[in-house]
Design an enzyme around this catalytic site. Structure first.
Site: not given
Length: 402
Positions: A331, A294, A390, A326, A162, A305
């Site tokens: 995403h 994010h 990830f 998003k 990502c 976050e």
């Protein structure tokens, strides 16, 4: 050290097939997440996504090109054409040798892989097309951009899940700032919305069946999207000398690794990336007005976050605006940071902060100004764009209004 500016932008994503349409959707808080239209959808537990609709490759590419271009490459080429056209650059002469391509993607030609696995394992075919490998390889889009625009300098693909496109854009920034190149095409692309791509993500049990609601207490997971965004990064002096329109200046970049867990995020890694971007740009925390988060809409990411932002910005965190687009486009995995950079540019140029739509219930662990549901007028001079992947790989860009 050279200054680095953005002189062109292009995109295709679930909200629109160009930048103007995408920014209009951001301003309106429009949702591009819808019911999926893919083969064997009835076998999927997750049936929504940020899908690019009304896409007709034949309108943009000839038959010979389509044989070579996976969906993610098609998206990349369309976005790049828009970006280069806006920049006004002609990559001829010496500039051809001093320009390159760095793109991010996580899955590469996953649609091509999915189709050919079906052909071999389901339909029993013993042969596949001879161009399957050059069509599905992760560097296909970068290579085709280099050929289309005659970019003969450093060119490669970054794959960090990502964070792929933020890592790619950070590397492009470094190359220009160091004087290695004068211009770079950079950004990211993803086209994972095929049966196999969605089925794989289902296994993680992080997907929402109804909506992406970042930071909302009732959030229940992420929603996959697809698309691309490509930018022209250019040496500031080169851009000024030719009278180019400057969209924004890239002033800092940092990347870190959590080194802790393959899927669970760490606030410490995220905080070190944001703090590193501030140091690289020689900024104080109070200089930043907006963060494009994010913000995946998963329970773990959003609270981690927000905790990282609170750690880095201290008392200023209460005055920061932080939103996740998003919620509108889903995403885009390896392409997500690139599309989200458009919201950062909009904030700097237009003074419009894209909202976090779908926000329904305050979460005490996400107690920041998440610009809920409605876009906001606000003048900001500096923004950050976060990407936390990830694998615990983090990449943060800092941009300034010019």
């Amino acid at each position: 050290m050279k200054r680095v500016v953005i002189t062109g932008a292009g995109t295709i994503n679930p909200l629109a097939h160009d930048v103007a349409g995408t920014l209009a959707a951001f301003r309106e808080g429009r949702c591009g997440i819808s019911d999926l239209d893919i083969r064997d959808k009835d076998r999927l537990a997750i049936q929504i996504g940020g899908q690019v609709h009304d896409w007709n490759p034949e309108s943009h590419f000839n038959r010979q090109q389509i044989v070579l271009y996976d969906r993610f490459t098609q998206f990349t080429l369309l976005a790049a054409r828009e970006a280069v056209a806006q920049s006004g650059l002609n990559f001829a002469g010496d500039l051809s040798y001093e320009s390159g391509v760095i793109l991010g993607t996580a899955g590469g030609g996953l649609t091509t892989s999915d189709e050919n696995y079906r052909a071999v394992y389901e339909e029993g075919k013993n042969r596949v097309h001879p161009f399957v490998v050059p069509k599905l390889m992760n560097n296909a889009a970068a290579s085709h951009l280099s050929m289309e625009f005659q970019l003969k300098g450093p060119s490669f693909t970054v794959a960090t899940a990502c964070a792929s496109s933020n890592h790619a854009m950070g590397q492009a920034f470094h190359m220009i700032r160091s004087g290695l190149t004068r211009a770079m095409l950079t950004g990211g692309s993803e086209a994972m919305l095929c049966f196999g791509g969605i089925k794989a993500w289902e296994g993680l049990r992080v997907m929402s069946k109804d909506a992406c609601r970042p930071f909302s207490a009732n959030r229940n997971g992420m929603v996959q999207g697809e698309g691309a965004a490509v930018f022209v990064f250019e040496d500031y002096d080169h851009a000024r000398a030719r009278g180019a329109e400057i969209l924004a200046e890239v002033i800092g970049f940092a990347m870190t690794a959590d080194a802790s867990d393959i899927v669970l995020p760490s606030k410490h890694g995220a905080a070190r990336a944001m703090a590193g971007a501030l140091r690289d740009a020689r900024l104080n925390p109070e200089d930043v007005g907006y963060i494009n988060a994010h913000g995946t809409g998963t329970a773990a990411n959003d609270k981690t976050e927000c905790a990282a932002v609170a750690d880095v910005f201290g008392h200023h965190a209460d005055r920061l605006m932080i939103s996740s687009t998003k919620s509108m486009h889903g995403h885009l995995i390896g392409g997500t940071g690139a599309v989200e950079l458009l919201a950062c540019i909009m904030a700097l140029r237009e003074g419009v902060i894209a909202p976090t739509i779908g926000y329904e219930e305050p979460d005490p662990e996400c107690a920041l100004d998440v610009v809920p549901n409605v876009a906001r007028q606000a003048k900001v001079d500096v923004v950050l764009s976060n990407a936390f992947a990830f694998g615990g790989l983090n990449a943060v860009l800092a941009l300034r209004r010019v």
